[in-house]
Every structure is written in structure tokens, then in C-alpha cells.
Design a protein around this motif. Sequence first.
Motif, short mmCIF file in Angstrom:
data_model
loop_
_atom_site.label_atom_id
_atom_site.label_comp_id
_atom_site.label_asym_id
_atom_site.label_seq_id
_atom_site.Cartn_x
_atom_site.Cartn_y
_atom_site.Cartn_z
N ARG A 1 51.64 92.35 68.91
CA ARG A 1 50.65 92.60 67.85
C ARG A 1 50.91 91.69 66.65
O ARG A 1 49.97 91.19 66.01
N LEU A 2 52.18 91.48 66.35
CA LEU A 2 52.53 90.64 65.21
C LEU A 2 52.09 89.20 65.45
O LEU A 2 51.54 88.55 64.54
N ARG A 3 52.31 88.68 66.63
CA ARG A 3 51.90 87.31 66.94
C ARG A 3 50.38 87.15 66.80
O ARG A 3 49.90 86.16 66.23
N ALA A 4 49.64 88.12 67.31
CA ALA A 4 48.18 88.05 67.22
C ALA A 4 47.72 88.08 65.77
O ALA A 4 46.81 87.33 65.37
N ALA A 5 48.36 88.92 64.96
CA ALA A 5 47.98 89.02 63.54
C ALA A 5 48.31 87.72 62.81
O ALA A 5 47.51 87.27 61.97
N VAL A 6 49.45 87.12 63.10
CA VAL A 6 49.83 85.87 62.44
C VAL A 6 48.81 84.77 62.75
O VAL A 6 48.39 84.02 61.86
N LEU A 7 48.40 84.66 64.01
CA LEU A 7 47.41 83.63 64.37
C LEU A 7 46.08 83.88 63.65
O LEU A 7 45.42 82.94 63.20
N THR A 8 45.70 85.15 63.54
CA THR A 8 44.45 85.49 62.85
C THR A 8 44.51 85.11 61.37
O THR A 8 43.57 84.55 60.81
N VAL A 9 45.63 85.41 60.74
CA VAL A 9 45.79 85.17 59.30
C VAL A 9 45.97 83.68 59.01
O VAL A 9 45.52 83.18 57.96
N THR A 10 46.62 82.97 59.92
CA THR A 10 46.88 81.55 59.70
C THR A 10 45.59 80.72 59.74
O THR A 10 45.47 79.73 59.01
N ALA A 11 44.63 81.12 60.55
CA ALA A 11 43.42 80.32 60.75
C ALA A 11 42.69 79.98 59.46
O ALA A 11 42.42 78.80 59.19
N PRO A 12 42.32 80.97 58.61
CA PRO A 12 41.59 80.60 57.38
C PRO A 12 42.42 79.78 56.41
O PRO A 12 41.87 78.99 55.64
#
Length: 300
Positions: free
Chosen positions: A79-90
Motif C-alpha cells: 500500500r505504501l509503494r502504491a501511495a508513493v507512486l501516486t503522490v510522486t506523479a504530480p
Amino acid sequence: MGATKPFQTYDQQLRRLVRRGLRVDDHAQALEWLTRVNYYRLSGYWYPFRAVENGRRRDVFVSGAAFADVIALYEFDERLRAAVLTVTAPIELSVRAFLGHALGRVDSCAHLRPELLGALARSGADYPNWRARFDREVAASREDFVVHHRSSYSGVLPVWAAVEVLDWGSLVRLLMMSPPAVQSEVAARFGLRPPQLVSWMRSLNIVRNACAHHGRLFNRVYAKRPKLPVPGLVPSLDAIAPVMNRTYGQLSLLQHLRRAVLHGPAPELTSVLGSWPTSDHVPFAVTGAPADWRSSELWR
């Protein structure tokens, strides 16, 4: 070729774990996990459950360690990896936009004219190496806007379009080679100075790559320590200085950048970090986060 470990079936792998003291309540489910995820990937998550003797991990598990605890830790990290990728994009998109616009004001093809860039682009192999990689990326791109520029503008991309074909590493290199005024303009968007933004981007590239390759995050130790503002300038960042080599420190950088771009912390990161699985053997502190992390301005 040297000797290697002998092959073991999934049943043999599971029996070995049980012999070493890992409690397995649902054998069928445990076998499914070993089949689907891989013994050696999961081993990074049962490592903290191995007993310690004289400062070294033994091959046996601490009393009470269970396969279900291992999976809870693995799913947290997922879950943490998925959240990091989501937050990093913008954040990445914003750096592209800010840099492309600032360089475009210098010249529409500033990225192709090293004499218009900073000192780093005018000496050594940095710019030639960057340019060769950029040309390969453009040649390999099938994006509609690249195809359009090939047919209408002899394939020459203005810098505000060129930044869109760069990978993270090439984007950071272009920022590093930019004129000081451009660097300062982009960094100021995030409330930072150029050396700080560059070091943050380089550090977060490691985090992002770990996520993209399903690497472990929760207890990772990072070799790079990003540069922080002068103590007292950004108090919320002062508090994370001692843990900049841990996951919590790196995530706090993302929160600062996210607040600068979207005027608030990323709720995804807060939610995931707050879902840490309760365990008597692996404390939340392994992430580097303090007990009162929710009170930090970066996470509220």
C-alpha cells in the motif's frame, strides 16, 4: 560455476519456515503466497521476525512470530509503494512544467543550446551525455506530440515539450545544467534553494525506483541524505533531519513538495502510514517515524 542452494518446492519452503519456528495457521494460504510472491521477496518481510543473538540475525524466528504477521507487513508495504507512486506523479509533472516554462523564457530551444545553459553544460561530458540520451529518448518516442513535431518542425521539440519525454534522471540533469536564475525560479516554487531541490529529486528518484520495482520501503535505509534548509527556516523539516536516511524522512520530503504544489499534504500517505500493522516484534519506529508524527505540520 560455484555451488548454489538446492531447489526446493513450495511445500519444502513452507516446512523449512515452520521448522524454524514461524507459526503457520493456514497452510494452503501460505503456499499460495509463496507461489504468487516468491520466497525470497517475502524473506525481506520475515527478516525482522528472526531472533537476534550477539547482534546478528539467526535462522530461527522469535517466539510467537506468525506467517500472518509477515503478510500484514508485506501488504502494508504494498500500500505504501502504491501511495508513493501516486503522490510522486504530480510533483514530477510540476517540476517538468516549471522547468520547461522557465527555460522557454530563455530560449525555445535552450535545452539544445548549451551556451545558453549554466556552467555545468559548458564544460566536461555532462551535456554531451545528456544530449545523447535525450536524442535517443526522442527517437524512440511514439507520443503524438513528438510525431507532430517530426512531421511539422523537423523533429525539433521546444523545451516545454522536450521536458515531457525526459525520464526522472534526465529531468534532474537538465535542472542541474540550467542557468542559476532558472534553477532558483523552479526551486522557489517549492520553497527551496536549487541545491536542496536537486538533492531532493535525486533522493526521491531512488524511492520512486524502489516502488516501481516492488522494492521494500518500510525499514529501508537510504545512503543519500537530502540537503535541508538552514535550521529554523522551515521548522517542520528541522524535526526530520535525524531520520533523513529512513523511509519516514523521505516521505516527509514528499509531503513538503506536495504541500507546495497542491497546498496540502497527501492524504494517501497519511492514511497508509497510519495503517501500520500492530506487532510485538516489529515496532512502528523502524520506519523512522516518531510516535507523534501526526502532529507534524507536514502530515496534518
